[in-house]
Design a protein around this motif. Structure first.
Motif, PDB file in Angstrom:
ATOM      1  N   ARG A   5     -34.636   5.796  79.590  1.00 47.29           N
ATOM      2  CA  ARG A   5     -35.318   7.088  79.660  1.00 47.29           C
ATOM      3  C   ARG A   5     -34.583   8.027  80.605  1.00 47.29           C
ATOM      4  NH1 ARG A   5     -40.225   8.549  82.253  1.00 47.29           N
ATOM      5  NH2 ARG A   5     -40.560   6.385  82.837  1.00 47.29           N
ATOM      6  N   LEU A   6     -34.358   9.217  80.114  1.00 48.11           N
ATOM      7  CA  LEU A   6     -33.841  10.271  80.978  1.00 48.11           C
ATOM      8  C   LEU A   6     -34.975  11.249  81.188  1.00 48.11           C
ATOM      9  CD1 LEU A   6     -30.363  11.063  79.375  1.00 48.11           C
ATOM     10  CD2 LEU A   6     -30.819   9.800  81.463  1.00 48.11           C
ATOM     11  N   ASP A   7     -35.192  11.596  82.440  1.00 50.07           N
ATOM     12  CA  ASP A   7     -36.334  12.431  82.743  1.00 50.07           C
ATOM     13  C   ASP A   7     -35.870  13.732  83.385  1.00 50.07           C
ATOM     14  OD1 ASP A   7     -38.910  13.115  82.847  1.00 50.07           O
ATOM     15  OD2 ASP A   7     -39.557  11.515  84.227  1.00 50.07           O
ATOM     16  N   SER A   8     -35.894  14.811  82.612  1.00 48.95           N
ATOM     17  CA  SER A   8     -35.504  16.144  83.121  1.00 48.95           C
ATOM     18  C   SER A   8     -34.184  16.124  83.865  1.00 48.95           C
ATOM     19  CB  SER A   8     -36.557  16.698  84.071  1.00 48.95           C
ATOM     20  OG  SER A   8     -37.786  16.714  83.433  1.00 48.95           O
ATOM     21  N   VAL A   9     -33.170  15.534  83.243  1.00 44.34           N
ATOM     22  CA  VAL A   9     -31.885  15.418  83.923  1.00 44.34           C
ATOM     23  C   VAL A   9     -31.097  16.716  83.793  1.00 44.34           C
ATOM     24  CG1 VAL A   9     -29.638  14.309  83.816  1.00 44.34           C
ATOM     25  CG2 VAL A   9     -31.714  12.929  83.757  1.00 44.34           C
ATOM     26  N   THR A  10     -30.595  17.198  84.910  1.00 48.48           N
ATOM     27  CA  THR A  10     -29.759  18.393  84.914  1.00 48.48           C
ATOM     28  C   THR A  10     -28.460  18.072  85.620  1.00 48.48           C
ATOM     29  OG1 THR A  10     -31.670  19.852  84.949  1.00 48.48           O
ATOM     30  CG2 THR A  10     -29.580  20.791  85.676  1.00 48.48           C
TER      31      THR A  10
END
Ligand SMILES: Nc1ncnc2c1ncn2[C@@H]1O[C@H](COP(=O)(O)OP(=O)(O)OP(=O)(O)O)[C@@H](O)[C@H]1O
Ligand SMILES: [Mg+2]
Lengths: 363, 378
Positions: A5-10
């Protein structure tokens, strides 16, 4: 194998936003393809996931553990790079056993050999084991790098356009193998490509990404038939979808620059919330019908070009002054250039997009 | 047509080979000159026109390894020994008695003959003078000493000198080897690490740093020799191995960083990244992937650093005197007093060349690949 899971990656590079607030969930044992044009941020996404880059914002989860601050080694994912992936000066066998020799893994030499032999057999490279890697063909190299990934039995596989510098034939063959392998291993696989054919043929789900933004994440069928916006519709499918500007008034669609008007069915109008005004219409070539006789709800067009593809023909016709529509016909279709022909659309397959936002109008 | 082309190619090839041969020949002349001078006798070495054919001898080599002094001129004294020898040769007793009165030590032959003439009177003197002079001569070395001397001592006697003790040349060579190797290892190691850092990480002001590193080489080294001398004296680094090692390392470092950066830049980052994902730390990846990949570059850099340190003259001359003196300032110090002894200097130089030749020869494969590195790869 594990879920990712990637969570709001910037992720930013010197002010350039490579990945923008990206949230992505990949289920255990899923074959997920991240599809996007060059510079979309696909590689960056993979690198954030593997730990080669640290994201500026957001969190990364592997197997439900927050691994955002873990080193690449500890994340236990395997990655296949687009190129330069094999260690030079090492033989195929050494390449395959290299990941198993890591101190964090603690695998006995016997077990190591067993696994290497097994993987080599699975990928049909067992006859190459003692070759130097620079004496392999492109396909063999790519097999070895895939082998180096699967020999470890990691949490997940990340593959960055692994087939992109192979020729078309080989690509097709390896595509099948990869899909079969993923099934057999029950692997969680995140596969990055800019080739929509690869994506469509292998993926359980596709994520379409552009400018670091994940636009749509869906099953291939959904992506193809219910694209979220003009970009997705245009990116997926060969030959490319036709885009036409049009105007909807009282359930009639008039194509811009022409007098061609089609009466839209009520189901179709219901589906798009009975819009009226300027729209972008998308219609896939296989959903454009060409016929010799004029009919109800057909309009005239002129044959512009016929491309013979073998099992089908791609026919481009001209409507109005400058616009073209491409249609797919069966291979028996014959027509002279500039001959008049009549066209109509499979109305259920029409896609409507907002002229300004380019988002789909389908509710 | 094809035949013409290949003919032309052949010709071009021949010309190239000829050019290479001529160049090689010209380049080898000084080496040949030094090598032959080192095994010439002193008179052959300074002969004009130069001698092509000569009797080779080891004198030059022996001289490098010894401290020598001029032989003393013969002295004359009538000793008991002299009288016994004369008696044995049938010189009458009265002559012997009168000769015994000439007891002084004479430094020149004429003084001595004068004294003998006076003692014996002109008539008898003419009869016996030759014999007396022969037995009264104290030569340097004495015949017994000469007979007992080893072959190398004889060589030196023959050239008019005698050996006082061994020269410190082996020690100077050893200093050179030690200082050059240690400073080479240090500058290659530090250079590789620094280059790796610059190559793989985003360093703020990277270009400026690199330029700064290079700029340390833009000054003629002699300019800083005086302040350096004062600083070294203040911290007690004068005439120490450590002093020269630090100096040569610093001197070679900029070169090493730049060269190694070029090599490491050529190694795709993907290898290390793959290794890190495969379960290795960055340092392990560096050791297992980057180091083996950059051996060629390190070898080429090492040869350049070694040669620079090995040949360095000015700093070694100023900053060392004996304990840590290297071979370059030592060899010309052999010129010493009197005529420059070219055979000894040449012999010292030949010995000095050998380690570099060996070192370069050992690394020649890497060196060739290293020099052509950029050209082969894309
Ligand atoms: N190391 C970097 N430094 C600066 N900008 C970068 C760096 N890596 C990527 N970018 C920028 O980030 C954006 C996304 O790059 P990324 O490599 O993720 O694209 P991609 O989708 O993998 O493209 P491709 O299909 O060409 O491989 C691009 O605009 C790129 O220029
Ligand atoms: Mg990429």
């Amino acid at each position: 194998m594990a879920a990712i899971r990637l969570d709001s990656v910037t992720k930013k590079y010197d002010g350039v936003i490579a990945v923008d607030d990206l949230t992505l969930e990949i289920q255990d044992q899923e074959f997920y393809v991240l599809l996007g044009p060059t510079g979309a941020g696909k590689t960056t996404t993979l690198r954030c996931l593997s730990g080669l880059e640290s994201a500026h914002e957001g969190r990364v989860f592997i197997d439900n553990k927050d691994v955002t601050d873990w080193s690449p080694a500890n994340r236990d994912v395997a990655m296949v790079f687009q190129q330069y992936s094999l260690y030079p000066n090492y033989t195929v066998r050494e390449n395959l056993s290299f990941p198993l020799k890591s101190r964090i893994r603690n695998i006995t030499p016997d077990e190591r050999n067993r696994r290497v032999e097994y993987v080599a057999k699975t990928l049909r490279i067992d006859h190459l084991l003692d070759r130097a890697t620079d004496k392999l063909s492109g396909g063999e190299m790519q097999r070895v790098s895939i082998g180096r990934a699967i020999v470890r039995e990691p949490q997940a596989f990340l593959m960055d356009e692994p087939l992109s510098n192979l020729d078309a034939k080989l690509r097709e063959a390896l595509r099948l193998e990869l899909k079969r392998l993923q099934r057999e291993l029950g692997a969680t696989l995140l596969y990055v490509t800019h080739d929509q054919v690869e994506a469509m043929s292998m993926a359980d789900r596709i994520g379409v990404i552009r400018d670091g933004v994940l636009i749509q994440s869906d099953k291939p069928f959904e992506v193809y038939n219910r694209p979220k916006n003009v970009f997705v519709a245009g990116f997926v499918g060969t030959p490319k979808i036709n885009f036409l500007e049009g105007h909807v008034t009282d359930g009639n669609l008039t194509l811009k620059g022409t007098t061609d008007t089609f009466r839209l069915k009520t189901e179709v109008m219901d589906k798009i919330g009975n819009v009226s005004g300027e729209v972008i219409v998308g219609i896939r070539p296989e959903d454009v019908n060409l016929q010799q006789q004029q009919d109800e709800n057909t309009c005239a067009a002129m044959i512009y070009l016929v491309e013979h593809m073998g099992m089908e023909n791609w026919v481009s016709v001209r409507i109005g002054e400058h616009q073209q529509i491409r249609a797919v016909t069966d291979s028996a279709f014959e027509a002279d250039v500039d001959a008049t022909i009549y066209y109509s659309f499979e109305q259920e397959k029409l896609h409507f997009f907002d002229q300004n936002t380019e988002d789909s109008l389908v509710l | 047509m094809a035949a013409v082309v290949s003919q032309r190619k052949k010709l071009a090839n021949r010309i190239m080979i000829a050019a290479v041969l001529v160049t090689t020949f010209i380049m080898l002349i000084p080496i040949y000159w030094i090598a032959t001078t080192s095994i010439k006798s002193f008179s052959d070495a300074v002969a004009v026109p130069p001698k092509i054919f000569f009797q080779p001898e080891m004198t030059g080599l022996v001289k490098v390894f010894t401290k020598r002094t001029q032989l003393r001129a013969p002295k004359y004294k009538i000793t008991d020994q002299t009288l016994e020898s004369l008696e044995a040769d049938g010189v009458p007793g009265d002559v012997l008695v009168e000769l015994a009165a000439v007891g002084k030590l004479y430094r020149t032959e004429s003084q001595f003959t004068d004294a003998v003439n006076e003692a014996l009177g002109p008539e008898r003197a003419t009869d016996y003078l030759a014999l007396v002079v022969r037995y009264a001569t104290i030569s340097d070395p004495t015949p017994e000493k000469y007979a007992d001397a080893r072959w190398y001592e004889k060589l030196i006697y023959d050239s008019g000198e005698k050996i006082l003790r061994a020269s410190p040349y082996p020690n100077r060579l050893w200093n050179s080897v030690l200082i050059s190797i240690v400073s080479t290892v240090l500058s290659v190691a530090m250079g590789t690490l620094t280059a790796y850092g610059f190559s793989r990480f985003r360093v703020k002001g990277e270009k400026d740093w690199l330029f700064f590193i290079l700029s340390t080489r833009m000054l003629p080294p002699l300019v800083i020799i005086v302040p350096l001398f004062l600083m070294y004296r203040a911290v007690g680094l004068i005439d120490t191995h450590l002093g020269l090692i630090i100096l040569y390392t610093a001197f070679n470092l900029s070169f090493s960083v730049w060269l190694m950066k070029g090599f490491i830049d050529e190694i795709p980052v993907e290898y290390e990244e793959a290794a890190m994902i495969d379960g290795y730390t960055r340092f392990e990846a560096f050791r297992k992937i980057v180091i083996p990949q950059s051996v060629t570059g390190m070898a080429a850099t090492a040869v350049f650093c070694f040669i620079t340190a090995w040949n360095e003259y000015a700093f070694a001359l100023v900053l060392t005197a004996r304990r840590a003196q290297t071979a370059p300032p030592f060899i010309p110090s052999q010129v010493g007093s009197g005529l420059p002894d070219w055979t000894a200097i040449a012999a010292g130089t030949v010995l000095f060349l050998i380690p570099v030749v060996i070192f370069t020869f050992m690394l020649r494969n890497h060196l060739l690949r290293g020099v052509t590195f950029g050209a082969i790869r894309k």
